[in-house]
Design a protein around this motif. Structure first.
Motif, PDB file in Angstrom:
ATOM      1  N   THR A  56       1.228 -22.896 -12.465  1.00 40.24           N
ATOM      2  CA  THR A  56       1.638 -24.363 -11.817  1.00 40.24           C
ATOM      3  C   THR A  56       1.021 -24.222 -10.350  1.00 40.24           C
ATOM      4  N   ALA A  57       1.286 -22.937  -9.904  1.00 44.17           N
ATOM      5  CA  ALA A  57       0.887 -22.848  -8.301  1.00 44.17           C
ATOM      6  C   ALA A  57       0.490 -21.439  -8.356  1.00 44.17           C
ATOM      7  N   TYR A  58      -0.231 -21.318  -7.246  1.00 42.68           N
ATOM      8  CA  TYR A  58      -0.706 -19.670  -6.801  1.00 42.68           C
ATOM      9  C   TYR A  58      -0.456 -19.726  -5.317  1.00 42.68           C
ATOM     10  N   ILE A  59       0.638 -18.709  -4.906  1.00 41.62           N
ATOM     11  CA  ILE A  59       1.126 -18.435  -3.436  1.00 41.62           C
ATOM     12  C   ILE A  59       0.795 -17.082  -3.099  1.00 41.62           C
ATOM     13  N   SER A  60       0.005 -17.033  -2.055  1.00 39.28           N
ATOM     14  CA  SER A  60      -0.259 -15.798  -1.309  1.00 39.28           C
ATOM     15  C   SER A  60       1.017 -15.210  -0.727  1.00 39.28           C
ATOM     16  N   LYS A  61       1.192 -14.002  -0.919  1.00 38.89           N
ATOM     17  CA  LYS A  61       2.269 -13.230  -0.225  1.00 38.89           C
ATOM     18  C   LYS A  61       2.078 -13.236   1.095  1.00 38.89           C
ATOM     19  N   PRO A  62       3.015 -13.831   1.978  1.00 41.35           N
ATOM     20  CA  PRO A  62       2.961 -14.058   3.362  1.00 41.35           C
ATOM     21  C   PRO A  62       3.206 -12.810   4.091  1.00 41.35           C
ATOM     22  N   TYR A  63       2.888 -12.876   5.220  1.00 47.19           N
ATOM     23  CA  TYR A  63       3.074 -11.693   6.276  1.00 47.19           C
ATOM     24  C   TYR A  63       4.312 -11.669   6.917  1.00 47.19           C
ATOM     25  N   SER A  64       5.287 -12.855   6.892  1.00 47.35           N
ATOM     26  CA  SER A  64       6.394 -12.758   7.611  1.00 47.35           C
ATOM     27  C   SER A  64       7.346 -13.511   6.853  1.00 47.35           C
ATOM     28  N   MET A  65       8.650 -13.169   6.872  1.00 45.95           N
ATOM     29  CA  MET A  65       9.675 -13.837   6.266  1.00 45.95           C
ATOM     30  C   MET A  65       9.845 -15.234   6.561  1.00 45.95           C
ATOM     31  N   ALA A  66       9.590 -15.654   7.812  1.00 40.08           N
ATOM     32  CA  ALA A  66       9.711 -17.156   8.101  1.00 40.08           C
ATOM     33  C   ALA A  66       8.628 -17.976   7.093  1.00 40.08           C
ATOM     34  N   GLN A  67       7.370 -17.290   6.924  1.00 38.77           N
ATOM     35  CA  GLN A  67       6.135 -17.765   6.407  1.00 38.77           C
ATOM     36  C   GLN A  67       6.581 -17.957   4.820  1.00 38.77           C
ATOM     37  N   LEU A  68       7.387 -16.975   4.315  1.00 44.90           N
ATOM     38  CA  LEU A  68       7.930 -16.903   2.814  1.00 44.90           C
ATOM     39  C   LEU A  68       8.764 -18.078   2.824  1.00 44.90           C
ATOM     40  N   GLU A  69       9.711 -18.206   3.771  1.00 41.15           N
ATOM     41  CA  GLU A  69      10.891 -18.900   3.398  1.00 41.15           C
ATOM     42  C   GLU A  69      10.198 -20.585   3.502  1.00 41.15           C
ATOM     43  N   LYS A  70       9.301 -20.675   4.565  1.00 41.26           N
ATOM     44  CA  LYS A  70       8.539 -22.225   4.320  1.00 41.26           C
ATOM     45  C   LYS A  70       7.554 -22.409   3.108  1.00 41.26           C
ATOM     46  N   MET A  71       7.138 -21.380   2.617  1.00 45.56           N
ATOM     47  CA  MET A  71       6.269 -21.596   1.221  1.00 45.56           C
ATOM     48  C   MET A  71       7.280 -22.012   0.237  1.00 45.56           C
ATOM     49  N   LEU A  72       8.566 -21.173   0.079  1.00 47.24           N
ATOM     50  CA  LEU A  72       9.472 -21.502  -0.956  1.00 47.24           C
ATOM     51  C   LEU A  72      10.084 -22.682  -0.723  1.00 47.24           C
ATOM     52  N   GLN A  73      10.330 -23.306   0.245  1.00 43.08           N
ATOM     53  CA  GLN A  73      11.121 -24.431   0.806  1.00 43.08           C
ATOM     54  C   GLN A  73      10.082 -25.496   0.375  1.00 43.08           C
ATOM     55  N   THR A  74       9.039 -25.590   0.720  1.00 45.51           N
ATOM     56  CA  THR A  74       7.963 -26.336   0.299  1.00 45.51           C
ATOM     57  C   THR A  74       7.649 -26.602  -1.342  1.00 45.51           C
ATOM     58  N   PHE A  75       7.654 -25.240  -1.961  1.00 44.68           N
ATOM     59  CA  PHE A  75       7.380 -25.287  -3.327  1.00 44.68           C
ATOM     60  C   PHE A  75       8.906 -26.101  -4.072  1.00 44.68           C
ATOM     61  N   PHE A  76       9.898 -25.357  -3.816  1.00 42.85           N
ATOM     62  CA  PHE A  76      11.066 -25.921  -4.262  1.00 42.85           C
ATOM     63  C   PHE A  76      11.584 -27.446  -4.203  1.00 42.85           C
ATOM     64  N   SER A  77      10.718 -28.010  -2.968  1.00 40.90           N
ATOM     65  CA  SER A  77      11.004 -29.433  -2.803  1.00 40.90           C
ATOM     66  C   SER A  77       9.916 -30.337  -3.642  1.00 40.90           C
ATOM     67  N   GLU A  78       8.939 -29.779  -4.044  1.00 37.51           N
ATOM     68  CA  GLU A  78       8.059 -30.418  -4.736  1.00 37.51           C
ATOM     69  C   GLU A  78       8.100 -30.174  -6.365  1.00 37.51           C
ATOM     70  N   TYR A  79       8.802 -29.251  -6.796  1.00 35.27           N
ATOM     71  CA  TYR A  79       9.125 -28.798  -8.187  1.00 35.27           C
ATOM     72  C   TYR A  79      10.389 -28.603  -8.575  1.00 35.27           C
ATOM     73  N   ASN A  80      10.853 -29.678  -9.239  1.00 32.96           N
ATOM     74  CA  ASN A  80      12.338 -29.515  -9.806  1.00 32.96           C
ATOM     75  C   ASN A  80      12.232 -29.739 -11.291  1.00 32.96           C
ATOM     76  N   PRO A  81      12.174 -28.766 -12.091  1.00 33.16           N
ATOM     77  CA  PRO A  81      11.912 -28.955 -13.311  1.00 33.16           C
ATOM     78  C   PRO A  81      13.116 -29.479 -14.250  1.00 33.16           C
ATOM     79  N   LYS A  82      14.375 -29.333 -13.897  1.00 31.62           N
ATOM     80  CA  LYS A  82      15.430 -29.867 -14.770  1.00 31.62           C
ATOM     81  C   LYS A  82      15.536 -31.224 -14.533  1.00 31.62           C
ATOM     82  N   SER A  83      15.139 -31.762 -13.129  1.00 31.47           N
ATOM     83  CA  SER A  83      15.362 -33.138 -13.024  1.00 31.47           C
ATOM     84  C   SER A  83      14.280 -33.964 -13.832  1.00 31.47           C
ATOM     85  N   GLN A  84      13.118 -33.286 -13.895  1.00 30.43           N
ATOM     86  CA  GLN A  84      11.852 -33.945 -14.429  1.00 30.43           C
ATOM     87  C   GLN A  84      12.196 -33.910 -15.960  1.00 30.43           C
TER      88      GLN A  84
END
Length: 137
Positions: free
Chosen positions: A106-134
């Motif tokens: 579905t996507a390809y995410i590069s492992k980030p260098y910081s916790m803040a970057q990872l949190e932002k990436m996950l937040q973005t991903f989960f806001s775009e993909y919500n499989p149960k509702s779809q």
């Protein structure tokens, strides 16, 4: 509200721990599960017909069954065909990105260098993909 399951397949202890912490910071409404190898994940998926996570993240570089092989096997499981599967890797090689897209990632995410970057990436991903509702909307 139904608790969603985020499943990470990664052989690196530190990466699993960081992912779990970042996921918790992004949402406390998601259950985190993990496997330390593609073999372990596939055994769990195939051995428990009633178990279907909402999201699957796969490390690319793992021993025995690498991320690409694991992805290909997961996509053969019918109940997983609509589950977002994300490649999660330090590699940003275009060939890896192209290969995994062709295999159904579905996507390809590069492992980030910081916790803040990872949190932002996950937040973005989960806001775009919500499989149960779809799937059930």
């Amino acid at each position: 509200m139904e608790t969603k399951i985020c499943y990470l397949i990664d052989d690196d202890d530190d990466d699993r721990e960081l992912f779990e912490t970042a996921l918790y910071h992004v949402t406390q409404e998601m259950c985190f599960m993990t496997a330390t190898s593609g073999v372990e994940a596939l055994q769990q998926f195939c051995g428990h017909e009633d178990f279907t996570p909402d999201y699957i993240f796969i490390d690319l570089h793992m021993p025995v069954i690498d991320g690409k092989e694991c992805l290909a096997e997961i996509k053969k499981i019918n109940r997983f065909k609509d589950i977002p599967v994300v490649m999660y890797s330090t590699s940003m090689a275009q060939q890896d990105i192209d290969d995994t897209r062709k295999l159904g990632a579905t996507a390809y995410i590069s492992k980030p260098y910081s916790m803040a970057q990872l949190e932002k990436m996950l937040q973005t991903f989960f806001s775009e993909y919500n499989p149960k509702s779809q799937a059930h909307g």
